[in-house]
Write an enzyme that holds these catalytic residues in place. Structure first.
Site, PDB file in Angstrom:
ATOM      1  N   CYS A 154       0.840  -1.203   0.000  1.00  0.00           N
ATOM      2  CA  CYS A 154       0.000   0.000   0.000  1.00  0.00           C
ATOM      3  C   CYS A 154       0.874   1.253   0.000  1.00  0.00           C
ATOM      4  O   CYS A 154       1.379   1.666   1.049  1.00  0.00           O
ATOM      5  CB  CYS A 154      -0.944  -0.013   1.203  1.00  0.00           C
ATOM      6  SG  CYS A 154      -1.990   1.449   1.291  1.00  0.00           S
ATOM      7  N   CYS A 157      -0.439   4.116   2.144  1.00  0.00           N
ATOM      8  CA  CYS A 157      -0.239   3.926   3.587  1.00  0.00           C
ATOM      9  C   CYS A 157       1.218   4.162   3.977  1.00  0.00           C
ATOM     10  O   CYS A 157       1.501   4.795   4.986  1.00  0.00           O
ATOM     11  CB  CYS A 157      -0.586   2.505   4.021  1.00  0.00           C
ATOM     12  SG  CYS A 157      -2.055   1.801   3.295  1.00  0.00           S
ATOM     13  N   ASP A 158       2.145   3.625   3.214  1.00  0.00           N
ATOM     14  CA  ASP A 158       3.532   3.540   3.665  1.00  0.00           C
ATOM     15  C   ASP A 158       4.527   4.394   2.885  1.00  0.00           C
ATOM     16  O   ASP A 158       5.682   4.509   3.284  1.00  0.00           O
ATOM     17  CB  ASP A 158       4.000   2.070   3.609  1.00  0.00           C
ATOM     18  CG  ASP A 158       3.193   1.191   4.555  1.00  0.00           C
ATOM     19  OD1 ASP A 158       2.734   1.711   5.588  1.00  0.00           O
ATOM     20  OD2 ASP A 158       3.000   0.004   4.267  1.00  0.00           O
TER      21      ASP A 158
END
Ligand code: NDP
Length: 332
Positions: A154, A157-158
């Protein structure tokens, strides 16, 4: 071989004798942000929800590290802590959170039946499906070895953790090109590792990706391993130069992102619920309603586009409100 957790994979296991049948008002299957939010709203609406957490309590977020884009956490929060908080909030209002896995359903009657671990049947007036989706991995041992240490599925997300660094994205579809474009805005360099000599992505995404100066596409490359001391420091690739002509290539990277697609965990509902060709559950636009009265879907199992914790939570709220309205109309 590493296989990510998949709610579908154990469905044939433990299909022993039915030892117990229990009647409830509201059953929630799955325990990510969508399921817990549905539980909070359903519990506060006096639906006495029972939740089965599934194989991976807390869902995909429990496999991420820091979550910094969920509103309300100015300092960020880890995925597992956030899921624990959501669970406590759901339990505080009376949700009965249970360990167990839905293995089969029968949505043919007015009361819906869901088999748990093949040995118990829950009969419920409403069912909220929040079983999520599972990112596909290549199946390399190293993906498991470096989980939380440079491997991610992701970028939204990261990606932030790789600002100014070099990363790689695997895949050539819309997911991979979107991840690569997102990361290109944060990172020094993004390698896009594509196994063929063309992209599967939509024309507009493919063109944008190819025009982005800090994305280098490695055509006809396959990843065979990752290396690094505790965290990812590089990847080993095989370049296919033609028939029986292969060359090993090593790239130095800090982050390795999977972009080869997601699999919605919807197999057990096949035959009752409509899905698209990939398996995402179809809901009536603007609602969480499936085509079966009393069955609602929320979160990533019905969302091929946004797939964020906050959008999953929002759709969980919609499912509980839709369920509550369905029940009050039914009993009025
Ligand atoms: P796709 O199936 O479209 O693409 C998967 C990509 O990963 C392909 O390039 C495929 O290669 C590659 N791949 C698959 N397995 C491997 C492997 N083992 N090793 C190396 N490469 C591999 O999946 P997406 O998730 O990209 O897209 C799914 C659907 O969702 C599509 O319809 C897409 O349009 C849609 N989508 C839409 C978005 C949007 O509208 N914003 C965003 C993201 C997705 P190959 O081409 O060789 O098969």
């Amino acid at each position: 071989m590493f296989k990510p957790l998949d709610i579908n994979e154990n469905k044939e296991k433990n299909m022993g004798e039915i030892t117990d049948v229990e009647r409830v008002k509201c059953l929630i299957i799955g325990s990510g942000p969508a399921g817990y939010t549905a539980a909070i709203y359903a519990a506060r609406a006096n639906l006495s929800p029972v939740m089965y957490e599934g194989l991976q309590p807390g869902g995909q977020l429990t496999t991420t590290t820091e979550v910094e884009n969920y509103p309300g956490y100015p300092e960020g929060v880890t995925g597992p802590v956030m899921m624990e908080d959501l669970k406590k909030q759901a339990e505080r209002f009376g949700t009965d959170v249970r360990w167990g896995m839905a293995t089969k359903v029968d949505f043919s009657g007015e009361i819906h039946k869901v088999w748990i671990d093949g040995s118990k049947i829950i009969e419920s007036e409403v069912v909220i499906i929040a079983t999520g989706a599972t990112a596909k991995y290549l199946g390399l041992e190293d993906e498991k070895k470096y989980a939380g240490g440079g491997v991610s599925a992701c970028a939204t997300c990261d990606g932030f953790f790789y600002r100014g660094k070099d990363v790689a994205v695997v895949g050539g579809g819309d997911t991979a090109t979107e991840e690569a474009m997102y990361l290109a805005g944060l990172c020094r360099k993004v390698y896009l590792i594509v196994r063929r000599d063309e992209l599967r992505a939509s024309k507009v995404m493919a063109e944008r990706t190819m025009k982005t100066p800090n994305i280098e596409i490695l055509w006809k490359h396959q990843t065979v391993g990752l290396f690094g001391d505790g965290v990812v420091e590089g990847a080993t690739l095989i370049k296919n130069k033609g028939e029986a002509d292969e060359e090993e290539v090593k790239i130095k990277i800090d982050g390795f992102f999977l972009g080869i697609g997601h699999k919605p965990n919807s197999d057990i509902f096949a035959g009752y619920i409509d899905t698209d060709e990939i398996g995402y559950i179809k809901t009536i636009p603007g609602t969480s309603k499936t085509k079966i009265p009393g069955v609602f879907a929320c979160g990533d199992v019905q969302d091929s586009i946004y797939r964020q914790a906050v959008t999953a939570a929002g759709s969980g709220c919609m499912a509980a409100i839709d369920a509550e309205r369905y029940l009050s109309e039914k009993h009025s």
